[in-house]
Design an enzyme around this catalytic site. Structure first.
Site, short mmCIF file in Angstrom:
data_model
loop_
_atom_site.label_atom_id
_atom_site.label_comp_id
_atom_site.label_asym_id
_atom_site.label_seq_id
_atom_site.Cartn_x
_atom_site.Cartn_y
_atom_site.Cartn_z
N GLU A 164 -7.36 -6.43 -2.81
CA GLU A 164 -7.08 -4.99 -2.70
C GLU A 164 -5.59 -4.85 -3.02
O GLU A 164 -5.25 -4.55 -4.13
CB GLU A 164 -7.52 -4.43 -1.35
CG GLU A 164 -7.81 -2.95 -1.48
CD GLU A 164 -8.71 -2.37 -0.40
OE1 GLU A 164 -9.78 -2.92 -0.13
OE2 GLU A 164 -8.32 -1.34 0.16
N GLU A 169 0.83 -1.22 0.00
CA GLU A 169 0.00 0.00 0.00
C GLU A 169 0.86 1.27 0.00
O GLU A 169 0.89 2.02 0.98
CB GLU A 169 -0.98 -0.06 1.18
CG GLU A 169 -1.94 -1.24 1.02
CD GLU A 169 -2.88 -1.46 2.19
OE1 GLU A 169 -2.79 -0.71 3.18
OE2 GLU A 169 -3.71 -2.38 2.12
N HIS A 192 -17.29 -10.60 6.30
CA HIS A 192 -15.97 -10.00 6.50
C HIS A 192 -15.17 -10.83 7.50
O HIS A 192 -15.73 -11.31 8.48
CB HIS A 192 -16.14 -8.56 7.04
CG HIS A 192 -14.85 -7.82 7.17
ND1 HIS A 192 -14.43 -7.23 8.34
CD2 HIS A 192 -13.88 -7.58 6.26
CE1 HIS A 192 -13.26 -6.65 8.14
NE2 HIS A 192 -12.90 -6.85 6.89
N HIS A 193 -13.89 -11.00 7.23
CA HIS A 193 -12.97 -11.64 8.17
C HIS A 193 -11.73 -10.77 8.30
O HIS A 193 -10.88 -10.80 7.40
CB HIS A 193 -12.54 -13.03 7.66
CG HIS A 193 -13.57 -14.09 7.84
ND1 HIS A 193 -13.51 -15.29 7.16
CD2 HIS A 193 -14.67 -14.16 8.62
CE1 HIS A 193 -14.54 -16.04 7.52
NE2 HIS A 193 -15.26 -15.39 8.39
N GLU A 194 -11.63 -10.00 9.36
CA GLU A 194 -10.39 -9.25 9.60
C GLU A 194 -9.52 -10.11 10.51
O GLU A 194 -9.83 -10.29 11.68
CB GLU A 194 -10.67 -7.90 10.25
CG GLU A 194 -9.42 -7.12 10.63
CD GLU A 194 -8.42 -6.95 9.49
OE1 GLU A 194 -8.67 -6.15 8.59
OE2 GLU A 194 -7.37 -7.66 9.49
N HIS A 227 -8.06 -8.55 1.07
CA HIS A 227 -7.38 -7.28 1.38
C HIS A 227 -6.06 -7.64 2.07
O HIS A 227 -5.99 -8.63 2.79
CB HIS A 227 -8.28 -6.47 2.31
CG HIS A 227 -7.90 -5.03 2.41
ND1 HIS A 227 -8.81 -4.05 2.70
CD2 HIS A 227 -6.73 -4.39 2.25
CE1 HIS A 227 -8.20 -2.87 2.73
NE2 HIS A 227 -6.93 -3.06 2.46
N GLU A 228 -5.04 -6.82 1.86
CA GLU A 228 -3.68 -7.16 2.32
C GLU A 228 -3.35 -8.59 1.86
O GLU A 228 -3.01 -9.47 2.66
CB GLU A 228 -3.56 -7.04 3.86
CG GLU A 228 -3.70 -5.63 4.38
CD GLU A 228 -5.13 -5.27 4.77
OE1 GLU A 228 -5.94 -6.20 4.94
OE2 GLU A 228 -5.44 -4.07 4.89
N GLU A 231 -9.11 4.05 0.67
CA GLU A 231 -9.10 4.27 2.12
C GLU A 231 -7.99 5.25 2.50
O GLU A 231 -8.01 5.81 3.59
CB GLU A 231 -8.93 2.94 2.85
CG GLU A 231 -7.65 2.22 2.50
CD GLU A 231 -7.53 0.85 3.18
OE1 GLU A 231 -8.35 0.54 4.02
OE2 GLU A 231 -6.58 0.13 2.84
C1 NOJ Z 1 -7.88 -2.19 7.48
C2 NOJ Z 1 -8.36 -2.15 6.09
O1 NOJ Z 1 -7.47 -1.39 5.33
C3 NOJ Z 1 -9.77 -1.61 6.02
O2 NOJ Z 1 -10.23 -1.57 4.72
C4 NOJ Z 1 -10.64 -2.45 6.86
O3 NOJ Z 1 -11.94 -1.95 6.84
C5 NOJ Z 1 -10.10 -2.49 8.26
N1 NOJ Z 1 -8.77 -2.95 8.25
C6 NOJ Z 1 -10.91 -3.40 9.13
O4 NOJ Z 1 -10.82 -4.69 8.65
CA CA Z 2 -5.34 -1.76 3.84
#
Ligand code: NOJ
Ligand code: CA
Length: 654
Positions: free
Chosen positions: A460, A166, A368-370, A441-442, A466
């Site tokens: 992403e 990023e 969603h899975h963070e 993402h990541e 963002e």
């Molecule tokens: C960081 C990510 O860049 C963002 O897009 C996301 O919403 C948050 N983490 C939470 O997962």
């Molecule tokens: Ca990010």
């Protein structure tokens, strides 16, 4: 897979491999028992002699003392049909030559280097079969060089940094590159060609970054594991393809599809995979209206989710992302991610109720899975977490790996290391079994594996919107098509029309936000702003966001220069309509769009563009919407304001 002729003595060898149209020539050389390759475009040397091979822990290097046992040629012609994406059909036409090598020293280890030469690229990979005294190996270093002219201009982002991919692209001469940089590494040679170094089919190995070695040549630098090595391998080993994309112009590079051609066909039936456009309980968190964590301003409540489902129905959009519904967001979620639970909800969120309401209204929930990079915690729950979604009729997941490093087997590892690569692959394969599509993402960068695993609809994996509110300049989206997007689609979180929001001030004009739906392809595409912005403030502009498809038949790049501007036309996969998008840097531009790409007939052009007084700083909302009938042989004269852009829908008239 490995066929070995009887070993016999041979000396030096020079073998030419020509591309089908003869414009690209790759030369493999074995000289003084050492192997190398070089590449010409139109007789001009674009890659000078470059070393090949490996350093292996506890073993002699696999790079010299070699003999050519035999070589084998093959011509391949194929048209591949892609299940979704930017182009339905891609060419897989190449001439191949495989070089079967053996050591002429004591060990007599054997391996193969396989080259494929396309009209728009050169690729090669290493194949090491298991051998009596050579079964498990640890790679210390890969020695592959890409000996480009040091005066070439490169567009690069640094590797091994806390924010992974990023970063903003920096333009510099190749000799100015310091440290390791990510691929795709795009370059403009002094002879006028455009190259991009990348890799295809990355499995069970560290991701390739590029650095300048002690001989002042660009060399592969494989992302290390925490033990300092590059990869632990049980032979046989087929390395990822090392890929050099070649084009005459910057815009010509943008539709290079060799990466996909180098990947295997789908690993099963993926007819269930469908591209998706979605809104999200997301941007409201970025602009400070809601929070991920439970509390007074919690975003992912049952009530908000039901409201957003109603909004999605009214907006005619098929999906809804919900972030922050699960347990684990309290406090500093970036530090506490080890507590994330993927099968239990916060008190104010009723998954069953929300999922049922979504199903009743034909809306796909994007779960969603963070993970915050806590891979051990995630893998312990992975199957249950996927089952939980499947039971609730959820078939799309946006996963995230925020954080500088991953935690795998209790150790800190790079996201892009062999262990990281294997983790992502585990999620992809399990998701495929459960019929789940992914937006990662990541992520690990794209290497075309979505040809084999089409359930990876997007990633992403680059600086996205963002970062608006100060960290994105208008040139970023003009760099992406020539760099990051050569690695596949990107969820850029398009369509944020609340440009002057005081928390997140966008460095774009309003019609440029529409352009992104065309210029940045994504199999899962987010209309990222809050629904009321579309419904109450910008109904007229929203029409384009609603109309634009997420799956295209054909992509025709029209014009552009790296970091300056980019204009592209795409035809709907499921209809006769065409869509054109364009973005510019801070430099305003007037462009004449030749409509010769259109099919026969009359088209209604709906044009959304910057007004003459628009400016991403002073007047970001200045825009014009107009329409007129057009056809092939005509052209459209369009103005792009500083930091601006445009979108056009061309609908075929019956
Ligand atoms: C960081 C990510 O860049 C963002 O897009 C996301 O919403 C948050 N983490 C939470 O997962
Ligand atoms: Ca990010």
């Amino acid at each position: 897979m490995f066929k070995w002729a009887l070993w016999h003595e041979k000396g030096d060898a020079v073998k030419d491999i020509l591309s089908p149209n003869g414009r690209v020539k790759c030369v493999f050389e074995l000289k003084n028992s050492q192997i190398s390759y070089h590449v010409y475009r139109d007789e001009k040397l674009i890659i000078k002699p470059s070393r090949l091979g490996f350093m292996i822990c506890g073993e002699e290097p696999l790079t010299n003392g070699l003999k050519l046992v035999r070589s084998q040629t093959k011509k391949h012609e194929e048209i591949i049909e892609m299940p979704w994406g930017e182009d339905r059909y891609i060419n897989n036409n190449y001439n191949e030559m495989a070089f079967y090598l053996a050591e002429n020293k004591e060990e007599k280890r054997i391996f193969t280097i396989r080259f494929r030469v396309f009209d728009d690229g050169v690729a090669f990979r290493y194949e090491i079969p298991p051998q009596p005294k050579f079964q498990r190996i640890t790679i210390k270093d890969e020695l592959t060089e890409f000996n480009v002219d040091q005066n070439s201009i490169a567009w690069q982002i640094p590797a091994y940094q806390p924010d992974r991919y990023e970063y903003n692209y920096e333009k510099c001469s190749v000799f100015e590159i310091t440290g390791s940089v990510h691929t795709p590494l795009t370059m403009h040679t002094p002879t006028g060609y455009y190259l991009s170094i990348h890799e295809a089919a990355l499995y069970n190995y560290g991701s390739m970054t590029i650095r300048i070695n002690s001989s002042n040549v660009l060399q592969s630098d494989i992302t290390p594991l925490s033990d300092g090595t590059k990869a632990h391998l049980l032979l046989p080993f087929l390395s990822p393809w090392r890929l050099i994309m070649v084009a005459d112009s910057a815009i010509g590079l943008t539709t290079n599809r060799v990466m996909y051609a180098l990947n295997d066909p789908p690993a099963g039936d993926f007819s269930w995979v469908k591209t998706l456009k979605f809104i999200g309980i997301w941007w409201a968190m970025f602009v400070g209206e809601w929070t991920w964590a439970p509390g007074e301003r919690h975003g992912a409540t049952t009530e908000h989710a039901l409201q957003y489902i109603d909004a999605a129905v009214r907006l005619g959009i098929s999906g809804l992302l919900i972030e922050g519904w699960n347990d684990g967001w309290e406090g500093n979620w970036l530090e506490n991610g080890i507590n994330n639970k993927f099968t239990t909800t916060t008190e104010d969120f009723n998954m069953e109720k929300v999922a049922r309401y979504a199903r009743d209204n034909n809306i796909e929930i994007v779960g969603h899975h963070e993970t915050v990079g806590f891979v051990d915690n995630y893998e312990n729950q992975l199957e249950a977490a996927y089952n939980y979604y499947v039971l609730n009729g959820i078939h799309y997941i946006k996963s995230g790996y925020a954080g500088n490093m991953m935690t795998i087997n209790g150790r800190k590892e790079y996201h892009h290391s062999q262990l990281g690569v294997n983790h992502y692959q585990k999620t992809v394969e399990l998701a495929a079994r459960k019929r789940i599509c992914l937006d990662i993402h990541e992520p690990i960068k794209g290497t075309g594996i979505e040809r084999t695993w089409p359930n990876i609809l997007t990633r992403e994996g680059a600086r996205g919107q963002e970062y608006e509110g100060g960290a994105l300049s208008p040139s970023h989206a003009c760099n992406l098509p020539y760099t990051r997007l050569l690695a596949g689609g990107m969820d850029y979180t398009n369509g944020i029309l609340d440009i002057t929001n005081s928390v997140k001030r966008m460095a774009t004009t309003v019609t440029r936000q529409l352009a992104y739906f065309v210029t940045i392809y994504s199999g899962m595409t987010m209309a990222a702003d809050r629904p009321f912005i579309y419904e109450e403030k910008f109904k007229d502009l929203y029409k384009f966001i609603k109309d634009v498809p997420t799956n295209f038949e054909k992509t025709v790049p029209l014009a552009g220069e790296i970091g300056e501007y980019y204009i592209v036309a795409r035809k709907d996969r499921d209809g006769d309509d065409w869509y054109v998008g364009g973005v510019t840097s801070e430099t305003p531009r007037r462009v004449l769009i030749n409509l010769d790409f259109l099919d026969e007939g009359v088209f209604l052009a709906e044009i959304y563009c910057d007004s003459n007084d628009a400016h991403f700083r002073g007047n970001p909302f200045g825009h014009q919407i107009s329409s007129k009938h057009v056809g092939r042989g005509e052209s459209l004269d369009i103005y792009m304001a500083p930091g601006g852009g445009f979108a056009i829908r061309l609908s075929k008239q019956k």
